[in-house]
Scaffold this motif. Structure first.
Motif, mmCIF file in Angstrom:
data_model
loop_
_atom_site.group_PDB
_atom_site.id
_atom_site.type_symbol
_atom_site.label_atom_id
_atom_site.label_comp_id
_atom_site.label_asym_id
_atom_site.label_seq_id
_atom_site.Cartn_x
_atom_site.Cartn_y
_atom_site.Cartn_z
ATOM 1 N N GLY A 162 0.869 -1.425 -0.046
ATOM 2 C CA GLY A 162 -0.077 0.063 0.102
ATOM 3 C C GLY A 162 0.880 1.257 0.000
ATOM 4 O O GLY A 162 0.360 2.386 -0.478
ATOM 5 N N LEU A 163 2.008 1.273 0.720
ATOM 6 C CA LEU A 163 2.842 2.215 0.481
ATOM 7 C C LEU A 163 3.606 2.409 -0.958
ATOM 8 O O LEU A 163 4.038 3.429 -1.378
ATOM 9 C CB LEU A 163 4.041 2.109 1.586
ATOM 10 C CG LEU A 163 3.559 2.349 3.037
ATOM 11 C CD1 LEU A 163 4.634 1.886 3.898
ATOM 12 C CD2 LEU A 163 2.690 3.670 3.282
ATOM 13 N N PHE A 164 4.157 1.106 -1.446
ATOM 14 C CA PHE A 164 4.653 1.046 -2.736
ATOM 15 C C PHE A 164 4.038 -0.079 -3.502
ATOM 16 O O PHE A 164 3.646 -0.925 -2.842
ATOM 17 C CB PHE A 164 6.248 0.663 -2.723
ATOM 18 C CG PHE A 164 7.011 1.976 -2.060
ATOM 19 C CD1 PHE A 164 7.700 2.796 -3.035
ATOM 20 C CD2 PHE A 164 7.186 2.079 -0.794
ATOM 21 C CE1 PHE A 164 8.186 3.836 -2.555
ATOM 22 C CE2 PHE A 164 8.057 3.226 -0.209
ATOM 23 C CZ PHE A 164 8.572 4.294 -1.257
ATOM 24 N N PRO A 165 4.068 -0.049 -4.870
ATOM 25 C CA PRO A 165 3.506 -1.162 -5.630
ATOM 26 C C PRO A 165 4.216 -2.459 -5.461
ATOM 27 O O PRO A 165 5.316 -2.315 -4.778
ATOM 28 C CB PRO A 165 3.558 -0.797 -7.065
ATOM 29 C CG PRO A 165 3.745 0.588 -6.927
ATOM 30 C CD PRO A 165 4.440 1.052 -5.801
ATOM 31 N N THR A 166 3.449 -3.539 -5.236
ATOM 32 C CA THR A 166 3.762 -4.904 -4.962
ATOM 33 C C THR A 166 5.266 -5.102 -5.803
ATOM 34 O O THR A 166 6.194 -5.791 -5.376
ATOM 35 C CB THR A 166 2.853 -5.964 -5.314
ATOM 36 O OG1 THR A 166 1.937 -5.474 -4.604
ATOM 37 C CG2 THR A 166 3.425 -7.565 -4.889
ATOM 38 N N ARG A 167 5.247 -4.798 -7.303
ATOM 39 C CA ARG A 167 6.305 -4.884 -7.952
ATOM 40 C C ARG A 167 7.616 -4.384 -7.265
ATOM 41 O O ARG A 167 8.601 -4.929 -7.451
ATOM 42 C CB ARG A 167 6.030 -4.526 -9.363
ATOM 43 C CG ARG A 167 6.074 -3.049 -9.525
ATOM 44 C CD ARG A 167 5.933 -2.768 -10.958
ATOM 45 N NE ARG A 167 5.696 -1.322 -11.267
ATOM 46 C CZ ARG A 167 4.608 -0.358 -11.099
ATOM 47 N NH1 ARG A 167 3.489 -1.110 -10.937
ATOM 48 N NH2 ARG A 167 4.728 1.208 -11.376
ATOM 49 N N VAL A 168 7.352 -3.068 -6.900
ATOM 50 C CA VAL A 168 8.595 -2.497 -6.204
ATOM 51 C C VAL A 168 9.029 -3.209 -5.016
ATOM 52 O O VAL A 168 10.249 -3.474 -4.637
ATOM 53 C CB VAL A 168 8.331 -1.021 -5.855
ATOM 54 C CG1 VAL A 168 9.339 -0.352 -4.954
ATOM 55 C CG2 VAL A 168 8.072 -0.127 -6.971
ATOM 56 N N LEU A 169 8.138 -3.718 -4.193
ATOM 57 C CA LEU A 169 8.548 -4.380 -3.072
ATOM 58 C C LEU A 169 9.139 -5.939 -3.298
ATOM 59 O O LEU A 169 10.082 -6.267 -2.542
ATOM 60 C CB LEU A 169 7.396 -4.974 -2.189
ATOM 61 C CG LEU A 169 6.658 -3.547 -1.513
ATOM 62 C CD1 LEU A 169 5.244 -3.909 -0.809
ATOM 63 C CD2 LEU A 169 7.476 -2.625 -0.952
ATOM 64 N N VAL A 170 8.855 -6.574 -4.325
ATOM 65 C CA VAL A 170 9.519 -7.857 -4.782
ATOM 66 C C VAL A 170 10.745 -7.353 -5.438
ATOM 67 O O VAL A 170 11.617 -8.042 -4.854
ATOM 68 C CB VAL A 170 8.764 -8.370 -5.950
ATOM 69 C CG1 VAL A 170 9.307 -9.481 -6.584
ATOM 70 C CG2 VAL A 170 7.303 -8.977 -5.324
ATOM 71 N N VAL A 171 11.137 -6.358 -5.958
ATOM 72 C CA VAL A 171 12.394 -6.150 -6.447
ATOM 73 C C VAL A 171 13.003 -5.843 -5.183
ATOM 74 O O VAL A 171 14.436 -6.261 -4.988
ATOM 75 C CB VAL A 171 12.298 -4.979 -7.543
ATOM 76 C CG1 VAL A 171 13.914 -4.657 -7.744
ATOM 77 C CG2 VAL A 171 11.724 -5.498 -8.876
ATOM 78 N N ALA A 172 12.868 -4.685 -4.360
ATOM 79 C CA ALA A 172 13.379 -4.402 -3.025
ATOM 80 C C ALA A 172 13.624 -5.845 -2.211
ATOM 81 O O ALA A 172 14.983 -5.953 -1.841
ATOM 82 C CB ALA A 172 12.486 -3.759 -2.279
ATOM 83 N N ALA A 214 14.786 0.136 -5.408
ATOM 84 C CA ALA A 214 13.659 -0.654 -6.326
ATOM 85 C C ALA A 214 12.910 0.131 -6.817
ATOM 86 O O ALA A 214 12.625 0.086 -8.138
ATOM 87 C CB ALA A 214 13.232 -1.642 -5.247
ATOM 88 N N ASP A 215 12.717 1.269 -6.353
ATOM 89 C CA ASP A 215 11.709 2.258 -7.127
ATOM 90 C C ASP A 215 12.649 2.961 -8.002
ATOM 91 O O ASP A 215 12.033 3.173 -9.115
ATOM 92 C CB ASP A 215 11.380 3.175 -5.903
ATOM 93 C CG ASP A 215 10.263 3.801 -6.083
ATOM 94 O OD1 ASP A 215 8.968 3.459 -6.941
ATOM 95 O OD2 ASP A 215 9.815 5.068 -5.749
#
Length: 498
Positions: free
Chosen positions: A120-130, A350-351
């Motif tokens: 909810g703070l960042f898209p899931t795709r950003v969290l996966v890469v992070a 990641a972002d």
């Protein structure tokens, strides 16, 4: 008033509703994070391998809760968090493989829960890469299945910082506040001083922003995790100031010291760089370390342009304060010290990576995507190469301790027994003996105590081959085992076994 015939229909806009925690939408969105955590767990078991023996620090933490080995000396800087973490397995089993599997699964679960806080703070795709970036670092893969505190400080930091940002978006929600308590407590439970450094920006934001509930949650979590360490300071070290002073002495005297170059030297796979001498690793190995802050700054620029600067600035600030003590206050380095900083930097990095592959238009987009792909592939190759090298070297060292323990057993040194001298803590653990030192950071016995013990049980003094033993052991019979000279107190053992 009635609506005119030609007027558009009135639309009542409702506030955006969040999906309930158990809703299908939220569960579906969590699957990529769960898959990442599963891959991370499997990678640890395949690349580090459960058969890797316990290292020096692991022995200290694990031996505090085992019934099959004497407890090793527990020095002032250490905290009991890791000992409690491994207790569910180590308290009843002496299987290192079982402990490794347990910790690998637990570290994968921890990564999943920490990243889920950021949904909810960042898209899931950003969290996966992070998560993939942090999990693919050799230092993360190497220490994930080990009984060490730094990875868990990193997980606590991710939870606490993400929960703060969620609380800021929805101050009335209680869940983020409890997550803050949990994250801060986990950090302090593992390493109280690290927890304070990571939390400094959060405490400042809470005070400046007049958020008493968040301030209370952060301080409460720090106290919940740190009070046992403070109590132990008064029970075992004479007080809090005395424990802090002793911890500073053991770490070489905390002060203004430049350790940036030491951290660079450790990136080649040196678990502990003390003293940190020798040449720098190949530039290919250290390149990512210089690219990391550049990508983090780009992530901040992207966030400012998107109107969500705080979501990126807060983890950056906490990463900076987490790194400060290990870059500028000690005279040695270990790559694991910076794990909390790496975990927090992973979000803006990641972002930035997603921005690079999606923002460029026209002919630049394929070129930029190719550069990013090649860069990430090269980074992964470097990390895995260093990991394999580190695992092989660590395995060889721990097998050396095991062979030395077998040699001691053949000489008649069996539990209960006492090992003193060079590497007495790991060799003592592998032999099943207590360990003792009359000087140094692990001083826990006197010469008189050693001689008195030798009247009751086997005592062995260990030195590197050719090194001068302490005065009290110079007349003891000497035996060569591996690269060690082993002197056994006369009359303390039966005849050696063939």
């Amino acid at each position: 008033m009635t609506q005119g015939a030609g007027a558009p229909p009135t639309v009542t806009r409702r506030p955006e509703q969040r999906s309930r925690p158990g809703s299908p939408r939220r569960l579906h969105g969590a699957w990529p994070l769960a898959a990442l955590a599963a891959v991370f767990t499997v990678a640890q078991l395949v690349l580090v391998r459960p058969v890797l023996g316990l290292g020096w620090d692991e022995i200290v933490y694990t031996s505090q809760v085992t019934t099959h080995h004497p407890a090793a000396f527990f020095s002032a800087p250490r905290s009991r968090g890791v000992s409690f973490l491994v207790a569910p397995v180590a308290s009843w089993s002496d299987s290192t493989a079982l402990l490794r599997v347990y910790l690998a699964v637990l570290s994968g679960l921890g990564l999943f829960l920490a990243l889920r806080v950021w949904r909810g703070l960042f898209p899931t795709r950003v969290l996966v890469v992070a998560g993939a970036f942090f999990a693919s670092l050799w230092v993360t893969l190497f220490y994930g299945p080990q009984a060490m505190p730094n990875y868990w400080v990193a997980i606590g930091a991710l939870v606490a910082v993400g929960a703060y940002l969620r609380h800021r978006d929805d101050p009335a929600a209680r869940g983020p506040l409890w997550a803050v308590v949990a994250g801060a407590a986990l950090m302090a439970w593992m390493r109280p001083t690290d927890a304070v450094w990571v939390s400094l920006p959060l405490l400042v934001l809470a005070a400046v922003g007049r958020r008493p509930r968040f301030l209370a949650a952060t301080v409460g979590g720090l106290l919940a995790g740190g009070v046992p360490w403070v109590i132990e300071a008064y029970v075992a070290f004479g007080g809090l100031s005395e424990r802090l002073a002793e911890a500073s002495r053991i770490q070489g005297g905390l002060g203004l010291h430049m350790a940036v170059d030491d951290q660079l030297r450790s990136l080649g796979g040196r678990a502990l760089c003390r003293p940190c001498t020798g040449s720098m690793p190949h530039p290919v190995i250290t390149l990512w370390w210089f690219v990391l802050p550049l990508l983090a700054v780009l992530g901040l620029v992207v966030a400012v342009r998107a109107g969500r600067a705080l979501r990126t600035a807060v983890p950056l600030a906490c990463a900076a304060t987490a790194a400060v003590p290990y870059l500028f206050t000690i005279e040695y380095a270990a790559p694991r010290f910076l794990q909390p900083a790496y975990a927090l930097l992973a979000i803006p990095v990641a972002d930035a990576l997603w921005y690079l592959v999606t923002a460029p238009r026209g002919k630049w987009r394929p070129a930029v995507r190719t550069v990013v792909a090649l860069g990430l592939a090269g980074h992964l190759v470097v990390q895995l190469t260093v990991l394999v090298h580190t695992v092989d070297r660590s395995t060889a060292g721990r097998e050396d301790w095991a062979r030395t323990a077998d040699g001691l057993h053949r000489l008649g040194v069996d539990p209960p027994c006492l090992i003193t001298g060079h590497e007495s803590i790991p060799i003592g653990y592998y032999t099943g003996c207590s360990s003792g030192a009359t000087t140094g950071n692990n001083e826990n016995i006197t010469v008189a105590g050693i001689l008195s013990t030798a009247k009751e049980r086997p005592v062995a003094e260990i030195t590197r081959t050719g090194s001068l033993p302490p005065r009290y052991a110079r007349s003891w019979p000497v035996h060569r085992v591996e690269d060690y000279d082993i002197r056994i107190a006369p009359g303390s053992v039966d005849a050696p076994r063939g």
